[in-house]
Write an enzyme that holds these catalytic residues in place. Structure first.
Site, PDB file in Angstrom:
ATOM      1  N   CYS A 189      -2.699 -15.851  16.749  1.00  0.00           N
ATOM      2  CA  CYS A 189      -2.557 -17.289  17.004  1.00  0.00           C
ATOM      3  C   CYS A 189      -1.164 -17.610  17.564  1.00  0.00           C
ATOM      4  CB  CYS A 189      -2.898 -18.082  15.754  1.00  0.00           C
ATOM      5  SG  CYS A 189      -3.211 -19.841  16.098  1.00  0.00           S
TER       6      CYS A 189
ATOM      7  N   GLU B  76      -8.474 -12.953  10.381  1.00  0.00           N
ATOM      8  CA  GLU B  76      -8.541 -13.020   8.919  1.00  0.00           C
ATOM      9  C   GLU B  76      -9.468 -14.128   8.434  1.00  0.00           C
ATOM     10  OE1 GLU B  76      -5.326 -16.010   9.911  1.00  0.00           O
ATOM     11  OE2 GLU B  76      -6.113 -14.121  10.746  1.00  0.00           O
TER      12      GLU B  76
ATOM     13  N   HIS C  32      -8.221 -16.351  14.742  1.00  0.00           N
ATOM     14  CA  HIS C  32      -7.748 -15.815  13.468  1.00  0.00           C
ATOM     15  C   HIS C  32      -8.729 -14.756  12.966  1.00  0.00           C
ATOM     16  CE1 HIS C  32      -4.421 -18.612  12.494  1.00  0.00           C
ATOM     17  NE2 HIS C  32      -5.106 -19.462  13.257  1.00  0.00           N
TER      18      HIS C  32
END
EC number: 4.3.2.10
Length: 221
Positions: free
Chosen positions: A79, A196, A194
């Site tokens: 990001c 994650e 992202h």
């Protein structure tokens, strides 16, 4: 050891937990020496480019990051960690980035003949599909091994990168028009999404990163 860089502007524990879910130990640190000793480095980030760059520089992390990339060891930006890699950010002014990749960071709909319709909401937030443009040398990006064309990933951003060299674009997404969703040059990888927060597809990306080989001197600074 995978090192996650801490400069107080990222969801660090979420990234660390995601690596743990794929069986990888990851350490959070703001120590430049620990960055220098790492086998792999991750630069996450949320917030504004100017503040993030200032925070990195105040902690003495800019040169260790550049030296790490030059060493050939795998590096992943996430990001804001993608956006800081470029020459210039136009977020709330003009700010000098890390200069590891040529190009700028611009706001959706901010460029003259922008393809983005005015009714699109900014920030771009939520799930979006990836497209993998053909690489000039025919090699698929190893970060996306096992990830299907059209796979969904999670985005939250108002700005996107506009690389000066299209050959570094590893993935695109569409938000009223195509934009760069990931980059790759030698051992340097970065995503606008992202991983994650992207469930199984994101975990696959992180696992792929953790398994990348080290190529000494692959990317000069």
């Amino acid at each position: 050891m995978i090192v996650i860089i801490n400069y107080d502007m990222a969801n660090l524990r979420s990234v660390q937990k995601a690596f743990e879910r794929v069986g990888q130990e990851a350490q959070i640190t703001s120590d430049p020496d620990e960055v220098a000793r790492a086998s792999r480095v991750v630069l996450p980030g949320v917030g504004a480019s100017a503040d993030a760059l200032a925070a990195l520089r105040s902690r003495g992390l800019e040169e260790p990051i550049k030296a790490f990339v030059a060493s050939g060891r795998p590096f992943l930006g996430i990001c804001l960690g993608l956006q800081m890699l470029f020459d210039t950010s136009y977020e709330d002014g003009v700010h000098q980035g890390l200069g590891l990749l040529p190009g700028g960071v611009v706001r959706f709909g901010s460029q003259g003949e922008s393809p983005w319709p005015q009714e699109l909401k900014i920030p771009h937030m939520g799930w979006n599909q990836l497209r993998f443009p053909p690489a000039a040398d025919g090699r698929p990006c190893p970060l996306f091994t096992g990830v299907d064309e059209g796979a969904h990933f999670y985005f939250v951003h108002s700005y996107y990168v506009a690389p000066a060299d299209d050959s570094v674009v590893a993935a695109e997404a569409d938000y009223g028009g195509p934009f760069c969703a990931a980059v790759w040059r030698d051992n340097l990888f970065a995503t606008q999404f992202h991983p994650e927060k992207s469930q199984a597809n994101g975990l696959r990306v992180l696992r792929n990163f953790a398994e990348l080989p080290v190529v000494q001197g692959a990317a000069g600074v």
